[in-house]
Design an enzyme around this catalytic site. Structure first.
Site, mmCIF file in Angstrom:
data_model
loop_
_atom_site.group_PDB
_atom_site.id
_atom_site.type_symbol
_atom_site.label_atom_id
_atom_site.label_comp_id
_atom_site.label_asym_id
_atom_site.label_seq_id
_atom_site.Cartn_x
_atom_site.Cartn_y
_atom_site.Cartn_z
ATOM 1 N N ASP A 5 -43.963 44.744 104.979
ATOM 2 C CA ASP A 5 -44.253 43.323 104.849
ATOM 3 C C ASP A 5 -45.773 43.160 104.937
ATOM 4 O O ASP A 5 -46.484 44.077 105.342
ATOM 5 C CB ASP A 5 -43.547 42.567 105.985
ATOM 6 C CG ASP A 5 -43.993 41.126 106.104
ATOM 7 O OD1 ASP A 5 -43.952 40.420 105.083
ATOM 8 O OD2 ASP A 5 -44.392 40.726 107.211
ATOM 9 N N ASP A 199 -42.042 41.827 110.433
ATOM 10 C CA ASP A 199 -42.118 41.067 111.682
ATOM 11 C C ASP A 199 -41.433 39.709 111.634
ATOM 12 O O ASP A 199 -41.281 39.065 112.652
ATOM 13 C CB ASP A 199 -43.580 40.842 112.071
ATOM 14 C CG ASP A 199 -44.235 39.757 111.229
ATOM 15 O OD1 ASP A 199 -44.059 39.786 109.990
ATOM 16 O OD2 ASP A 199 -44.900 38.875 111.802
ATOM 17 N N ASP A 203 -37.714 39.143 107.089
ATOM 18 C CA ASP A 203 -37.630 40.605 107.003
ATOM 19 C C ASP A 203 -36.365 41.152 107.666
ATOM 20 O O ASP A 203 -36.044 42.337 107.506
ATOM 21 C CB ASP A 203 -38.838 41.257 107.701
ATOM 22 C CG ASP A 203 -40.154 40.837 107.103
ATOM 23 O OD1 ASP A 203 -40.258 40.829 105.864
ATOM 24 O OD2 ASP A 203 -41.090 40.522 107.863
#
Length: 234
Positions: A5, A199, A203
């Site tokens: 990410d 995080d 996700d």
């Protein structure tokens, strides 16, 4: 293969509003609507803004990876990514598109504010890379890992980031909503072991689907709960 990410993972997750093009009086209304969220973008939009005197928005609905919608005393409010606004309105005015291009060219994140189905402002958010990101990714690559970046951020912003990290732009994808991240991880797992690092709430599903999901310190509880490994502060 390692899939990462962007916001809060490769960057510090300390987004700040560095530009606001449009009706400045709406900043307080946007801040009031975003105040309950813990995602870096809403936190940036709400931080340091005086919301006293603002009638609390109602019917607030979060759309992970996209933005939010709410009902306000001034009408229906949408705050989110350009794609989210385009889908809602069936397209954006060329003036707005030009502003978005200018923001993206500076590797900043554009956020569109729509009130009563009219674009009223575009915010530019900035988020610095973590101090060790470039060095850490270079070392991971030296150890033979192929790196990909999946982000809900604007594709142009992700492309600029890939160049800064000396990664192949074709291995970066912007505009990725949670379903896109999950689909990509599942596809990659079919070809071999995959580590997913993230995080945010957007996700969580991808972290759970990866061979190994790694949650980053400061992340949302949903992401940490879905991860196999949690990276805390040293």
């Amino acid at each position: 293969r390692m899939i990462l990410d962007k916001t809060g993972t490769l960057t510090e997750g300390r987004l700040t509003v560095v530009g606001w093009d449009g009706d400045a009086s709406l900043r307080a209304l946007v801040a009031a609507a975003e105040s309950a969220s813990t995602h870096p973008a809403p936190v940036a939009l709400a931080s340091g803004v005086d919301t006293s005197g603002i009638v609390e928005p109602t019917e607030i609905e979060q759309h992970p990876g996209r933005g939010l919608t709410a009902r306000t005393e001034l009408g229906a409010l949408l705050v989110g990514s350009p794609d989210f606004a385009r889908q809602h309105l069936g397209g954006l005015p060329e003036e707005t598109e030009a502003t978005i291009r200018e923001i993206v060219a500076q590797a900043l994140t554009p956020i569109v504010v729509v009130l009563d189905r009219r674009v009223r402002a575009v915010a530019a958010l900035g988020d610095p890379l973590r101090p060790d990101t470039v060095e850490a990714l270079a070392e991971i690559r030296r150890r033979g890992w192929r790196l990909e970046v999946l982000s809900g951020d604007h594709p142009g912003t992700v492309e600029a980031l890939m160049k800064r990290l000396a990664l192949d732009p074709s291995d970066g994808r912007g505009g990725a909503v949670p379903e896109d991240k999950l689909e990509r991880v599942r596809s990659a797992v079919a070809d071999g072991a995959v580590v997913m690092v993230g995080d945010g709430v957007n996700d969580a599903a991808a972290l759970a689907a990866a061979t190994v999901g790694v949650g980053v310190h400061g992340g949302a509880e949903a992401a940490l709960a879905a991860a196999d490994v949690y990276l805390g502060e040293p």
